[in-house]
Design a protein around this motif. Structure first.
Motif, PDB file in Angstrom:
ATOM      1  N   ASP A 274       1.036  11.651-163.998  1.00 36.57           N
ATOM      2  CA  ASP A 274      -0.179  11.462-163.205  1.00 36.57           C
ATOM      3  C   ASP A 274      -1.157  12.622-163.421  1.00 36.57           C
ATOM      4  N   ARG A 275      -0.636  13.842-163.432  1.00 36.74           N
ATOM      5  CA  ARG A 275      -1.505  15.019-163.617  1.00 36.74           C
ATOM      6  C   ARG A 275      -2.113  15.074-165.025  1.00 36.74           C
ATOM      7  N   LEU A 276      -1.421  14.563-166.023  1.00 36.54           N
ATOM      8  CA  LEU A 276      -1.912  14.638-167.397  1.00 36.54           C
ATOM      9  C   LEU A 276      -3.064  13.673-167.671  1.00 36.54           C
ATOM     10  N   ILE A 277      -3.134  12.615-166.890  1.00 40.16           N
ATOM     11  CA  ILE A 277      -4.158  11.610-167.123  1.00 40.16           C
ATOM     12  C   ILE A 277      -5.495  12.092-166.564  1.00 40.16           C
ATOM     13  N   GLY A 278      -6.464  12.225-167.465  1.00 39.69           N
ATOM     14  CA  GLY A 278      -7.754  12.818-167.126  1.00 39.69           C
ATOM     15  C   GLY A 278      -8.744  11.907-166.486  1.00 39.69           C
TER      16      GLY A 278
ATOM     17  N   THR B 274       0.153   2.627-158.875  1.00 43.35           N
ATOM     18  CA  THR B 274      -0.486   2.801-157.568  1.00 43.35           C
ATOM     19  C   THR B 274      -1.362   4.051-157.555  1.00 43.35           C
ATOM     20  N   ARG B 275      -0.843   5.143-158.093  1.00 41.43           N
ATOM     21  CA  ARG B 275      -1.607   6.402-158.143  1.00 41.43           C
ATOM     22  C   ARG B 275      -2.897   6.236-158.951  1.00 41.43           C
TER      23      ARG B 275
ATOM     24  N   PRO C 237       5.127  12.800-161.210  1.00 44.06           N
ATOM     25  CA  PRO C 237       3.862  13.478-160.990  1.00 44.06           C
ATOM     26  C   PRO C 237       3.269  14.118-162.244  1.00 44.06           C
ATOM     27  N   LEU C 238       4.090  14.577-163.157  1.00 42.19           N
ATOM     28  CA  LEU C 238       3.582  15.195-164.381  1.00 42.19           C
ATOM     29  C   LEU C 238       2.682  14.234-165.146  1.00 42.19           C
TER      30      LEU C 238
END
Length: 176
Positions: A172-176, A25-26, A169-170
């Protein structure tokens, strides 16, 4: 060209468990075309038989992000010998048997040079408290062969039948 993400679940899991739906979803909200395929025979069927089915079922290119959890992360190593992608995130991944269980998703050996050439950016997320042995030592073994970034946590298996892990969340944050 559209960015794509493919999230591979782990052994005995399916696309609707743990953090997979949340991440899908994110990423969709961020404009990614997201696939979360169901592979009930991951780490049941020998990798030599299983891998061609996965390669045929998906399209991979330089704008693809691969995320794999546990047996799905081990699958990524075999995939990355054959496809070129932007990023790969191996969560609770392993490259050698992590315990006494049969691990048909593992290959006897890997072409580490090919894998390194086929992925621009690779992350290994492992836990020192992984109950299955998919721990920081497994992450370190892959990191030493491939480079990239190793992240070590104390978060069990990052989602399991007895560990609720509905968001991650980690990743999600790593995906550029």
């Amino acid at each position: 060209m559209e960015r794509k993400a493919i999230i591979f679940h782990g052994t005995g899991a399916h696309p609707g468990v743990a953090w997979y739906p949340w991440l899908a979803t994110r990423l969709t909200a961020r404009g990614y075309a997201v696939e979360v395929p169901a592979y009930p025979t991951v780490n049941v069927e020998p990798i030599a038989d299983f891998l061609p089915k996965v390669l045929q079922a998906h399209k991979f290119d330089e704008r693809t992000v691969l995320v794999g959890h546990s047996g799905g992360a081990a699958l990524l190593l075999a995939l990355l010998e054959h496809v070129t992608v932007d990023q790969a995130i191996l969560v609770a991944g392993y490259c050698t048997p992590p315990n006494d269980s049969d691990e048909p998703v593992l290959q006897p050996a890997y072409d580490w040079d090919a894998i390194r050439k086929n992925v621009r950016d690779v992350y290994f997320i492992n836990s020192r408290l992984d109950p299955y042995g998919c721990d920081e030592h497994q992450g370190r073994a892959m990191f030493e062969r491939l480079g990239g970034t190793q992240i070590v946590r104390d978060d069990g298996h990052f989602g399991d039948y007895n560990q609720v892990y509905d968001e991650f969340p980690l990743v999600d944050r790593l995906i550029g």
